[in-house]
Design a protein around this motif. Structure first.
Motif, PDB file in Angstrom:
ATOM      1  N   ARG A  71      -8.347   4.338   3.233  1.00 23.18           N
ATOM      2  CA  ARG A  71      -7.918   3.126   2.527  1.00 23.18           C
ATOM      3  C   ARG A  71      -7.599   3.453   1.074  1.00 23.18           C
ATOM      4  NH1 ARG A  71      -7.583  -1.576   5.828  1.00 23.18           N
ATOM      5  NH2 ARG A  71      -8.905  -1.170   7.597  1.00 23.18           N
ATOM      6  N   ALA A  72      -6.607   2.764   0.544  1.00 18.64           N
ATOM      7  CA  ALA A  72      -6.236   2.943  -0.857  1.00 18.64           C
ATOM      8  C   ALA A  72      -7.349   2.395  -1.748  1.00 18.64           C
ATOM      9  CB  ALA A  72      -4.933   2.221  -1.137  1.00 18.64           C
ATOM     10  N   LYS A  73      -7.611   3.080  -2.850  1.00 16.40           N
ATOM     11  CA  LYS A  73      -8.636   2.628  -3.785  1.00 16.40           C
ATOM     12  C   LYS A  73      -8.028   2.092  -5.087  1.00 16.40           C
ATOM     13  CE  LYS A  73     -12.439   5.352  -1.965  1.00 16.40           C
ATOM     14  NZ  LYS A  73     -11.829   5.263  -0.658  1.00 16.40           N
ATOM     15  N   ILE A  74      -6.929   2.698  -5.530  1.00 11.95           N
ATOM     16  CA  ILE A  74      -6.257   2.210  -6.731  1.00 11.95           C
ATOM     17  C   ILE A  74      -4.777   2.011  -6.423  1.00 11.95           C
ATOM     18  CG2 ILE A  74      -7.835   3.188  -8.449  1.00 11.95           C
ATOM     19  CD1 ILE A  74      -5.752   5.489  -8.743  1.00 11.95           C
ATOM     20  N   TRP A  75      -4.153   1.095  -7.160  1.00 10.17           N
ATOM     21  CA  TRP A  75      -2.747   0.783  -6.940  1.00 10.17           C
ATOM     22  C   TRP A  75      -1.864   1.912  -7.466  1.00 10.17           C
ATOM     23  CZ3 TRP A  75       1.682   0.308  -9.768  1.00 10.17           C
ATOM     24  CH2 TRP A  75       2.755  -0.311  -9.126  1.00 10.17           C
ATOM     25  N   SER A  76      -0.789   2.199  -6.730  1.00  5.03           N
ATOM     26  CA  SER A  76       0.246   3.131  -7.188  1.00  5.03           C
ATOM     27  C   SER A  76       1.563   2.697  -6.557  1.00  5.03           C
ATOM     28  CB  SER A  76      -0.095   4.564  -6.763  1.00  5.03           C
ATOM     29  OG  SER A  76       0.054   4.689  -5.352  1.00  5.03           O
ATOM     30  N   ASP A  77       2.655   3.348  -6.926  1.00  7.72           N
ATOM     31  CA  ASP A  77       3.957   3.023  -6.323  1.00  7.72           C
ATOM     32  C   ASP A  77       3.914   3.225  -4.810  1.00  7.72           C
ATOM     33  OD1 ASP A  77       4.723   2.580  -8.893  1.00  7.72           O
ATOM     34  OD2 ASP A  77       6.221   4.164  -8.986  1.00  7.72           O
ATOM     35  N   ASP A  78       3.283   4.324  -4.367  1.00 12.24           N
ATOM     36  CA  ASP A  78       3.209   4.604  -2.929  1.00 12.24           C
ATOM     37  C   ASP A  78       2.392   3.541  -2.202  1.00 12.24           C
ATOM     38  OD1 ASP A  78       4.773   6.867  -3.171  1.00 12.24           O
ATOM     39  OD2 ASP A  78       3.059   8.220  -3.380  1.00 12.24           O
ATOM     40  N   VAL A  79       1.282   3.136  -2.799  1.00 16.18           N
ATOM     41  CA  VAL A  79       0.444   2.093  -2.198  1.00 16.18           C
ATOM     42  C   VAL A  79       1.233   0.786  -2.103  1.00 16.18           C
ATOM     43  CG1 VAL A  79      -1.613   0.652  -2.560  1.00 16.18           C
ATOM     44  CG2 VAL A  79      -1.753   3.142  -2.854  1.00 16.18           C
ATOM     45  N   GLU A  80       2.025   0.490  -3.124  1.00 12.46           N
ATOM     46  CA  GLU A  80       2.856  -0.721  -3.112  1.00 12.46           C
ATOM     47  C   GLU A  80       3.815  -0.707  -1.917  1.00 12.46           C
ATOM     48  OE1 GLU A  80       4.437  -4.304  -3.900  1.00 12.46           O
ATOM     49  OE2 GLU A  80       2.841  -3.477  -5.152  1.00 12.46           O
ATOM     50  N   ASN A  81       4.493   0.415  -1.694  1.00  9.77           N
ATOM     51  CA  ASN A  81       5.435   0.495  -0.580  1.00  9.77           C
ATOM     52  C   ASN A  81       4.717   0.467   0.765  1.00  9.77           C
ATOM     53  OD1 ASN A  81       7.866   0.340  -1.955  1.00  9.77           O
ATOM     54  ND2 ASN A  81       7.985   2.537  -2.293  1.00  9.77           N
TER      55      ASN A  81
END
Length: 96
Positions: free
Chosen positions: A21-31
């Motif tokens: 699971r993602a822990k912090i937001w990033s461009d990749d997490v956004e997509n």
């Protein structure tokens, strides 16, 4: 902006080795958030299912602009971030 999934696309039915699971937001997490909202694991699965070479992105941000769901309806996304901090932990990041 090219993503690292294009190299994986060479093989037809690619399955991820693991998921976290993602822990912090990033461009990749956004997509990834946008793909998962539309009912796909990630860009690899979307391209396999929809048989497309490229996903339409906003030139300014590189975020996904629109996706076609499995029932052929479209999701349209804004140029700005849509995945809020409270939703980041819901995003699944797949490793190939």
């Amino acid at each position: 902006k090219k993503s690292e999934v294009s190299g994986v696309m060479a093989r037809a039915d690619v399955k991820p080795k693991s998921m976290h699971r993602a822990k912090i937001w990033s461009d990749d997490v956004e997509n990834l958030y946008r793909f998962q909202q539309a009912g796909y694991r990630d860009e690899v699965e979307y391209k396999q299912v929809k048989q497309v070479d490229a996903v339409e992105c906003w030139p300014e941000t590189g975020f996904i602009k629109k996706l076609q769901r499995r029932d052929n309806t479209f999701y349209y996304y804004n140029k700005q971030r849509e995945c809020e901090d409270k939703d980041v932990h819901k995003v699944k990041v797949y490793v190939y």
